[in-house]
Design a protein around this motif. Structure first.
Motif, PDB file in Angstrom:
ATOM      1  N   GLY A 102      -1.565 -13.728  -6.477  1.00  0.00           N
ATOM      2  CA  GLY A 102      -2.738 -12.896  -6.258  1.00  0.00           C
ATOM      3  C   GLY A 102      -3.891 -13.670  -5.655  1.00  0.00           C
ATOM      4  N   ALA A 103      -4.152 -14.866  -6.181  1.00  0.00           N
ATOM      5  CA  ALA A 103      -5.278 -15.638  -5.669  1.00  0.00           C
ATOM      6  C   ALA A 103      -5.072 -15.994  -4.195  1.00  0.00           C
ATOM      7  CB  ALA A 103      -5.460 -16.896  -6.509  1.00  0.00           C
TER       8      ALA A 103
ATOM      9  N   GLY B 154      -7.526 -11.253  -7.389  1.00  0.00           N
ATOM     10  CA  GLY B 154      -6.146 -11.350  -6.913  1.00  0.00           C
ATOM     11  C   GLY B 154      -5.144 -11.120  -8.017  1.00  0.00           C
ATOM     12  N   ALA B 155      -5.395 -11.727  -9.181  1.00  0.00           N
ATOM     13  CA  ALA B 155      -4.429 -11.583 -10.263  1.00  0.00           C
ATOM     14  C   ALA B 155      -4.322 -10.127 -10.700  1.00  0.00           C
ATOM     15  CB  ALA B 155      -4.827 -12.465 -11.439  1.00  0.00           C
TER      16      ALA B 155
ATOM     17  N   GLU C 125       3.115  -4.070 -13.214  1.00  0.00           N
ATOM     18  CA  GLU C 125       3.177  -4.019 -14.666  1.00  0.00           C
ATOM     19  C   GLU C 125       1.766  -3.791 -15.198  1.00  0.00           C
ATOM     20  OE1 GLU C 125       5.448  -7.244 -16.411  1.00  0.00           O
ATOM     21  OE2 GLU C 125       6.881  -7.081 -14.758  1.00  0.00           O
TER      22      GLU C 125
ATOM     23  N   MET D 251      -5.316  -1.359  -0.632  1.00  0.00           N
ATOM     24  CA  MET D 251      -4.360  -2.195   0.076  1.00  0.00           C
ATOM     25  C   MET D 251      -4.166  -1.720   1.509  1.00  0.00           C
ATOM     26  SD  MET D 251      -3.565  -4.371  -2.164  1.00  0.00           S
ATOM     27  CE  MET D 251      -1.974  -5.185  -2.178  1.00  0.00           C
TER      28      MET D 251
ATOM     29  N   LYS E 243      -6.241   2.943  -5.657  1.00  0.00           N
ATOM     30  CA  LYS E 243      -4.920   2.317  -5.601  1.00  0.00           C
ATOM     31  C   LYS E 243      -4.294   2.438  -4.212  1.00  0.00           C
ATOM     32  CE  LYS E 243      -2.020   3.824  -8.792  1.00  0.00           C
ATOM     33  NZ  LYS E 243      -0.967   3.556  -9.802  1.00  0.00           N
ATOM     34  N   THR E 244      -4.315   3.662  -3.691  1.00  0.00           N
ATOM     35  CA  THR E 244      -3.636   3.905  -2.423  1.00  0.00           C
ATOM     36  C   THR E 244      -4.446   3.411  -1.233  1.00  0.00           C
ATOM     37  OG1 THR E 244      -2.420   5.585  -1.201  1.00  0.00           O
ATOM     38  CG2 THR E 244      -4.563   6.233  -2.065  1.00  0.00           C
TER      39      THR E 244
ATOM     40  N   ASP F 235       1.281 -14.014 -11.198  1.00  0.00           N
ATOM     41  CA  ASP F 235       0.259 -13.097 -10.699  1.00  0.00           C
ATOM     42  C   ASP F 235      -0.992 -13.842 -10.274  1.00  0.00           C
ATOM     43  OD1 ASP F 235       1.612 -10.678 -10.873  1.00  0.00           O
ATOM     44  OD2 ASP F 235       1.217 -10.497 -13.013  1.00  0.00           O
ATOM     45  N   VAL F 236      -1.363 -14.886 -11.025  1.00  0.00           N
ATOM     46  CA  VAL F 236      -2.570 -15.618 -10.681  1.00  0.00           C
ATOM     47  C   VAL F 236      -2.394 -16.361  -9.348  1.00  0.00           C
ATOM     48  CG1 VAL F 236      -4.021 -17.582 -11.306  1.00  0.00           C
ATOM     49  CG2 VAL F 236      -3.452 -15.851 -13.021  1.00  0.00           C
TER      50      VAL F 236
ATOM     51  N   ASN G 194      -5.389 -12.823  -2.068  1.00  0.00           N
ATOM     52  CA  ASN G 194      -6.778 -12.375  -2.005  1.00  0.00           C
ATOM     53  C   ASN G 194      -7.617 -13.293  -1.115  1.00  0.00           C
ATOM     54  OD1 ASN G 194      -8.015 -10.086  -3.622  1.00  0.00           O
ATOM     55  ND2 ASN G 194      -9.661 -11.636  -3.699  1.00  0.00           N
TER      56      ASN G 194
ATOM     57  N   ALA H 245       0.838  -1.200   0.000  1.00  0.00           N
ATOM     58  CA  ALA H 245       0.000   0.000   0.000  1.00  0.00           C
ATOM     59  C   ALA H 245       0.872   1.249   0.000  1.00  0.00           C
ATOM     60  CB  ALA H 245      -0.911  -0.001   1.224  1.00  0.00           C
TER      61      ALA H 245
ATOM     62  N   ASN I  72      -2.580  -8.098  -7.993  1.00  0.00           N
ATOM     63  CA  ASN I  72      -1.158  -8.425  -7.926  1.00  0.00           C
ATOM     64  C   ASN I  72      -0.406  -7.823  -9.109  1.00  0.00           C
ATOM     65  OD1 ASN I  72       0.218 -10.269  -5.901  1.00  0.00           O
ATOM     66  ND2 ASN I  72       1.281 -10.836  -7.811  1.00  0.00           N
ATOM     67  N   ARG I  73      -1.012  -7.981 -10.291  1.00  0.00           N
ATOM     68  CA  ARG I  73      -0.372  -7.438 -11.482  1.00  0.00           C
ATOM     69  C   ARG I  73      -0.183  -5.930 -11.373  1.00  0.00           C
ATOM     70  NH1 ARG I  73       2.261  -9.007 -16.370  1.00  0.00           N
ATOM     71  NH2 ARG I  73       1.909  -7.386 -17.909  1.00  0.00           N
TER      72      ARG I  73
ATOM     73  N   VAL J 131       9.362  -9.759  -4.630  1.00  0.00           N
ATOM     74  CA  VAL J 131       8.590 -10.253  -5.765  1.00  0.00           C
ATOM     75  C   VAL J 131       9.457 -11.024  -6.752  1.00  0.00           C
ATOM     76  CG1 VAL J 131       7.099  -9.595  -7.670  1.00  0.00           C
ATOM     77  CG2 VAL J 131       6.969  -8.356  -5.500  1.00  0.00           C
TER      78      VAL J 131
ATOM     79  N   THR K 126       2.510   2.363  -3.298  1.00  0.00           N
ATOM     80  CA  THR K 126       1.771   2.982  -4.400  1.00  0.00           C
ATOM     81  C   THR K 126       2.116   4.452  -4.530  1.00  0.00           C
ATOM     82  OG1 THR K 126      -0.127   3.495  -2.976  1.00  0.00           O
ATOM     83  CG2 THR K 126      -0.175   1.406  -4.160  1.00  0.00           C
TER      84      THR K 126
ATOM     85  N   LEU L  23      -0.542  -3.747  -8.662  1.00  0.00           N
ATOM     86  CA  LEU L  23       0.050  -3.110  -7.489  1.00  0.00           C
ATOM     87  C   LEU L  23       1.354  -3.752  -7.031  1.00  0.00           C
ATOM     88  CD1 LEU L  23      -3.077  -2.287  -5.308  1.00  0.00           C
ATOM     89  CD2 LEU L  23      -2.010  -1.017  -7.156  1.00  0.00           C
ATOM     90  N   VAL L  24       1.467  -5.050  -7.141  1.00  0.00           N
ATOM     91  CA  VAL L  24       2.668  -5.712  -6.625  1.00  0.00           C
ATOM     92  C   VAL L  24       3.709  -5.852  -7.738  1.00  0.00           C
ATOM     93  CG1 VAL L  24       3.566  -7.768  -5.485  1.00  0.00           C
ATOM     94  CG2 VAL L  24       1.269  -6.955  -4.950  1.00  0.00           C
ATOM     95  N   THR L  25       3.354  -6.619  -8.768  1.00  0.00           N
ATOM     96  CA  THR L  25       4.269  -6.750  -9.896  1.00  0.00           C
ATOM     97  C   THR L  25       4.483  -5.400 -10.565  1.00  0.00           C
ATOM     98  OG1 THR L  25       3.339  -8.938 -10.236  1.00  0.00           O
ATOM     99  CG2 THR L  25       4.697  -8.062 -11.998  1.00  0.00           C
TER     100      THR L  25
ATOM    101  N   PRO M 176      -6.069   6.898  -8.511  1.00  0.00           N
ATOM    102  CA  PRO M 176      -5.203   7.063  -7.321  1.00  0.00           C
ATOM    103  C   PRO M 176      -5.944   6.829  -6.017  1.00  0.00           C
ATOM    104  CG  PRO M 176      -5.585   9.161  -8.474  1.00  0.00           C
ATOM    105  CD  PRO M 176      -6.132   8.080  -9.349  1.00  0.00           C
TER     106      PRO M 176
END
Lengths: 220, 220, 220, 220
Positions: free
Chosen positions: A173-174, B173-174, B184, B110, B106-107, A169-170, A177, A114, B177-178, A131, A117, B180-182, B103
């Motif tokens: 993330g899963a 989750g995917a 991309e 999480m 996003k912030t 990611d799946v 979540n 968080a 994760n994509r 990661v 971001t 915010l975490v990864t 924004p």
DNA sequence: CCTTAATCGAGACGGTACGTCCAGTCTTGAC
DNA sequence: GTCAAGACTGGACGTACCGTCTCGATTAAGG
């Protein structure tokens, strides 16, 4: 870990290595007891038997400290060869869920994400420390499945990388979540269902005449 | 939204309705400008032209206020019928990603989830206000697919619920994760790949003689 | 005392009057126990049972707080009529010395004066709260001496003011220097000698044909 | 100056003499720029091009360092023979005032005196380095006045010492009070008035049948 | 010439206080 | 009973110095 790795001054009193480990241990202990939002730099310093300045000399803020403290825990994840892709996925899902059940990771992971971001350097640190290091698990599992013949080996590199990233990611993330947002248990039944879904999806793509997961611009 | 629902006193000056909306608007504005960790109750009150007491009379703390402020944004998600399960999934994935790019979500998302790991009432509030309401999308999409004949309709209710939950965790989750975490982009190519994986997995399970996704204790 | 005197806001919770007195009492107590340099704002707040912010809301810094805390002590100085100028001076010298012997004044007075050499507003505060208020003693003593006929009454006002100021600096400075710098006791013998010197000097000037103390530009 | 005087080891690297002077110069410069309370040991060390350890090897703390740094300035005071006691006093008053106008003395003198109220060794150091050395001026001036016949020479030694001490406290105290506390200029007019008062007072005592300034227990 | 030992610079260390900020509560008078 | 205003307690923040310590590198004087 901290910026000491890059050639540092040769003069002056060197930084204490014990302090580093004491601080990280104290940080994990404080996370367990207090959670992210009630963890304070002063408290960590006190637990570590260290002055607050010593913390700030090494880490710019709470987030970076916690990333370093938690990162090491993620390196414990392993991917033993259980004989099939499905078993391998199921195992790593349960392992990852167990890791996320630990109070120090549960409370810390989402919090630093968080925070990241709005904090570019922190985002980089998280990717580098946590990661990216776990993507090895996907790589390893996919290679093994190819060796076993469970997945075709002839894809072009771009598609391989893209699918690896997708699987990461799946899965990650899963699990996150499920355990943190939905807040329901990641038990064996759920893990089996997730593995079945993924293996089914990957196989279906491989068997279909046109690979549904291929990278758009890639030749087949 | 706020605790006004429970039978309250009939006498005295009634609470200002404008205040409610002004506060939530101010909260979102502050999230956009400052992000979660730098958002302060005093600042929100000032933006809303309201006293701090007025905030605390309605929300117990910053987390609950923010949950209410962002929850409404999640209700904008829609699932138009695009003719196929794959297209439906792809569409909702991109919609959800677009929402997470804002924004304020996003912030905040999480952060409140992180906070909720140590705060049971907050976790309940998040589930009630945000998570559970989005599960309708999975339900709707699955029912449409069954009507179209893309998915079999004969499963037992426990399995249906379990698979719905799984799909929700995987998709949500995917995407989280994509993005915010990864960190991309969730672009069309990625969304297509994710849809293909899921549809393939669901179909594979349906086609196989033994439904790989069925609930363990359920009769087939 | 604090800036509240100038017309203040009519709304909001009013400042606590008990806090004011508790803080000043605590400041004096801390001065006695710890002295100026070891007195801390946090400690004063704790003694007063008050939050640190409450201190800073009223005083900008330690110096201003201490000036207010000790100023009141200087108002205790009195100049009873003992029948002669010499006796009056002797008495006030001993009184002033006794005041400077108190640990709270001894440690604080010089410190705030030292601080004031670099802090114009503080210098003004000291003059207003402490210095100027004690000049009344000189005025009173001189007037009595004139009534008694010990000093001539016919001087011009500028000279009178100049001599009053001189006497103040001589008496106050001599006592402070004796007790804090030279660090020798201000006893009766010393006080008698100082009084004799001053009365002698004032009389000599008055008796001489040309007043040696007259203001340069003043007609005689 | 520093504790090197007491028999120290003959072996090992000797202390740098340049360091000593560089430190004292740096201290005075820092006093001018920053004043007492904002002067820091680290800053002095940096200005002097010296490590902090080198400071602490020579002086126990900031106060002692500053006493040594300003003490030398007080040795510049001279008492040239101007032909009369009054002229001599007037001259030294103006000289002393000029010295107190210098920013390094103005800010430092009161501060170390304030500090010394709670620090016996510091008080001793101040007396030895600054106060006692200036008493020579009183001695010298009084002797000259006796030689000139302005003051009688027949007093007993105890009275002589007591009056010398009184004059010192009166002159030093009055000038300090005028320039730092009252914060008004020590100009020629003020200096003349002070000299006149003192000379008048001393003469009056000498002329009166019974010496008003004599030491109580002394035979006349 | 070669030890020996105290010095030097640099800078990390444990502490302590700073002055600021925010959370969440309380008190006032107006509505 | 709500409202705006703003003071209140409590506690963490990140910074700044203090005075101490540990380094490796200089120096001289004494052997």
């Amino acid at each position: 870990m901290c910026s000491r790795t890059t050639a540092r001054s040769r003069t002056g009193r060197p930084r204490s290595a014990e302090a580093d480990t004491a601080i990280l241990d104290a940080t994990r202990a404080a996370l367990v007891e207090l959670g992210w939002s009630k963890l304070t730099m002063g408290d960590v310093a006190a637990r570590a038997g260290v002055a607050k300045t010593t913390l700030y000399r090494r880490w710019a803020n709470k987030s970076e400290l916690v990333v370093d403290a938690v990162a090491v825990l993620f390196d414990e994840l392993q991917l033993p060869d259980l004989g099939s892709l499905r078993a391998d996925i199921e195992h790593v899902v349960l392992e990852f869920a167990a890791l996320l059940e630990r109070p120090e990771t549960k409370t810390a992971l989402m919090a630093v994400v968080a925070e990241s971001t709005r904090d570019e350097p922190l985002r980089d640190r998280i990717r580098a420390s946590i990661v990216d290091r776990q993507k090895r698990l996907v790589l390893e599992g996919r290679q093994r499945a190819q060796e076993r013949g469970e997945l075709p080996a002839d894809r072009d590199p771009a598609t391989v990388a893209a699918v690896d990233a997708l699987i990461f990611d799946v899965v990650a993330g899963a699990v996150v979540n499920r355990s943190l947002v939905t807040a329901e248990p990641v038990d064996r039944a759920w893990a089996e269902r997730l593995s079945a879904l993924l293996v089914g999806g990957l196989s279906a793509a491989a068997e279909s005449g046109t690979d549904a997961l291929r990278e758009p611009g890639a030749a087949r």
